[in-house]
Motif scaffolding. Structure first.
Motif, PDB file in Angstrom:
ATOM      1  N   MET A   1       0.832  -1.207   0.000  1.00 17.88           N
ATOM      2  CA  MET A   1       0.000   0.000   0.000  1.00 17.88           C
ATOM      3  C   MET A   1       0.869   1.261   0.000  1.00 17.88           C
ATOM      4  O   MET A   1       0.512   2.260  -0.608  1.00 17.88           O
ATOM      5  CB  MET A   1      -0.944   0.008   1.196  1.00 17.88           C
ATOM      6  CG  MET A   1      -2.085  -0.968   1.076  1.00 17.88           C
ATOM      7  SD  MET A   1      -3.195  -0.576  -0.282  1.00 17.88           S
ATOM      8  CE  MET A   1      -2.763  -1.839  -1.460  1.00 17.88           C
ATOM      9  N   GLY A   2       2.006   1.209   0.660  1.00 16.96           N
ATOM     10  CA  GLY A   2       2.933   2.342   0.626  1.00 16.96           C
ATOM     11  C   GLY A   2       3.485   2.585  -0.763  1.00 16.96           C
ATOM     12  O   GLY A   2       3.581   3.730  -1.230  1.00 16.96           O
ATOM     13  N   ILE A   3       3.828   1.496  -1.450  1.00 16.42           N
ATOM     14  CA  ILE A   3       4.313   1.622  -2.829  1.00 16.42           C
ATOM     15  C   ILE A   3       3.208   2.154  -3.728  1.00 16.42           C
ATOM     16  O   ILE A   3       3.433   3.036  -4.568  1.00 16.42           O
ATOM     17  CB  ILE A   3       4.833   0.260  -3.329  1.00 16.42           C
ATOM     18  CG1 ILE A   3       6.101  -0.124  -2.575  1.00 16.42           C
ATOM     19  CG2 ILE A   3       5.085   0.287  -4.828  1.00 16.42           C
ATOM     20  CD1 ILE A   3       6.556  -1.545  -2.817  1.00 16.42           C
ATOM     21  N   PHE A   4       1.996   1.649  -3.555  1.00 12.74           N
ATOM     22  CA  PHE A   4       0.869   2.114  -4.355  1.00 12.74           C
ATOM     23  C   PHE A   4       0.608   3.601  -4.128  1.00 12.74           C
ATOM     24  O   PHE A   4       0.334   4.341  -5.075  1.00 12.74           O
ATOM     25  CB  PHE A   4      -0.381   1.300  -4.036  1.00 12.74           C
ATOM     26  CG  PHE A   4      -1.595   1.755  -4.789  1.00 12.74           C
ATOM     27  CD1 PHE A   4      -1.730   1.463  -6.123  1.00 12.74           C
ATOM     28  CD2 PHE A   4      -2.580   2.494  -4.159  1.00 12.74           C
ATOM     29  CE1 PHE A   4      -2.841   1.879  -6.828  1.00 12.74           C
ATOM     30  CE2 PHE A   4      -3.691   2.919  -4.848  1.00 12.74           C
ATOM     31  CZ  PHE A   4      -3.826   2.608  -6.194  1.00 12.74           C
ATOM     32  N   ALA A   5       0.687   4.041  -2.883  1.00 13.60           N
ATOM     33  CA  ALA A   5       0.453   5.459  -2.584  1.00 13.60           C
ATOM     34  C   ALA A   5       1.509   6.338  -3.244  1.00 13.60           C
ATOM     35  O   ALA A   5       1.208   7.418  -3.755  1.00 13.60           O
ATOM     36  CB  ALA A   5       0.440   5.674  -1.078  1.00 13.60           C
ATOM     37  N   SER A   6       2.740   5.880  -3.263  1.00 10.82           N
ATOM     38  CA  SER A   6       3.798   6.643  -3.926  1.00 10.82           C
ATOM     39  C   SER A   6       3.560   6.729  -5.430  1.00 10.82           C
ATOM     40  O   SER A   6       3.714   7.794  -6.035  1.00 10.82           O
ATOM     41  CB  SER A   6       5.153   5.995  -3.671  1.00 10.82           C
ATOM     42  OG  SER A   6       5.454   5.992  -2.305  1.00 10.82           O
TER      43      SER A   6
ATOM     44  N   ILE B   1       1.126   9.350 -10.698  1.00  9.82           N
ATOM     45  CA  ILE B   1       0.106   9.217 -11.733  1.00  9.82           C
ATOM     46  C   ILE B   1      -0.787  10.454 -11.756  1.00  9.82           C
ATOM     47  O   ILE B   1      -1.093  10.994 -12.821  1.00  9.82           O
ATOM     48  CB  ILE B   1      -0.713   7.929 -11.513  1.00  9.82           C
ATOM     49  CG1 ILE B   1       0.156   6.712 -11.801  1.00  9.82           C
ATOM     50  CG2 ILE B   1      -1.966   7.917 -12.382  1.00  9.82           C
ATOM     51  CD1 ILE B   1      -0.468   5.401 -11.395  1.00  9.82           C
ATOM     52  N   VAL B   2      -1.185  10.924 -10.593  1.00 15.60           N
ATOM     53  CA  VAL B   2      -2.011  12.140 -10.520  1.00 15.60           C
ATOM     54  C   VAL B   2      -1.229  13.342 -11.030  1.00 15.60           C
ATOM     55  O   VAL B   2      -1.773  14.185 -11.755  1.00 15.60           O
ATOM     56  CB  VAL B   2      -2.518  12.366  -9.080  1.00 15.60           C
ATOM     57  CG1 VAL B   2      -3.155  13.731  -8.929  1.00 15.60           C
ATOM     58  CG2 VAL B   2      -3.500  11.281  -8.694  1.00 15.60           C
ATOM     59  N   LEU B   3       0.043  13.431 -10.709  1.00 14.75           N
ATOM     60  CA  LEU B   3       0.873  14.526 -11.209  1.00 14.75           C
ATOM     61  C   LEU B   3       0.956  14.495 -12.732  1.00 14.75           C
ATOM     62  O   LEU B   3       0.861  15.539 -13.389  1.00 14.75           O
ATOM     63  CB  LEU B   3       2.273  14.443 -10.595  1.00 14.75           C
ATOM     64  CG  LEU B   3       3.257  15.538 -10.988  1.00 14.75           C
ATOM     65  CD1 LEU B   3       2.757  16.885 -10.498  1.00 14.75           C
ATOM     66  CD2 LEU B   3       4.626  15.226 -10.417  1.00 14.75           C
TER      67      LEU B   3
END
Length: 67
Positions: A29-34, A39-41
């Motif tokens: 989940m930490g990797i996904f959040a990073s 992706i949003v940027l």
């Protein structure tokens, strides 16, 4: 093994690797959040010029009623 059902192939196997399933889950989940932040940027960088152009046309007067 002939004639027997499929058994649990991990029965009797014990390993102490020093981490649990919750450790793997929280790390993933930490990797996904990073990655989600990048992706949003990328989406912002892609769509920001279109949005700025749309606002600029609206402010300058690119299509309202005239008359």
């Amino acid at each position: 093994m002939a004639g027997t059902g499929v058994g649990n192939i991990f029965s009797g196997v014990t390993m102490d690797w020093g981490f649990s399933v919750s450790d793997i889950w929280s790390s993933s989940m930490g990797i996904f959040a990073s990655l989600a932040g990048f992706i949003v940027l990328g989406m912002v960088v892609t769509f920001a010029p279109r949005l700025f152009g749309l606002v600029r046309k609206a402010v300058v007067g690119g299509g309202g009623r005239k008359g």
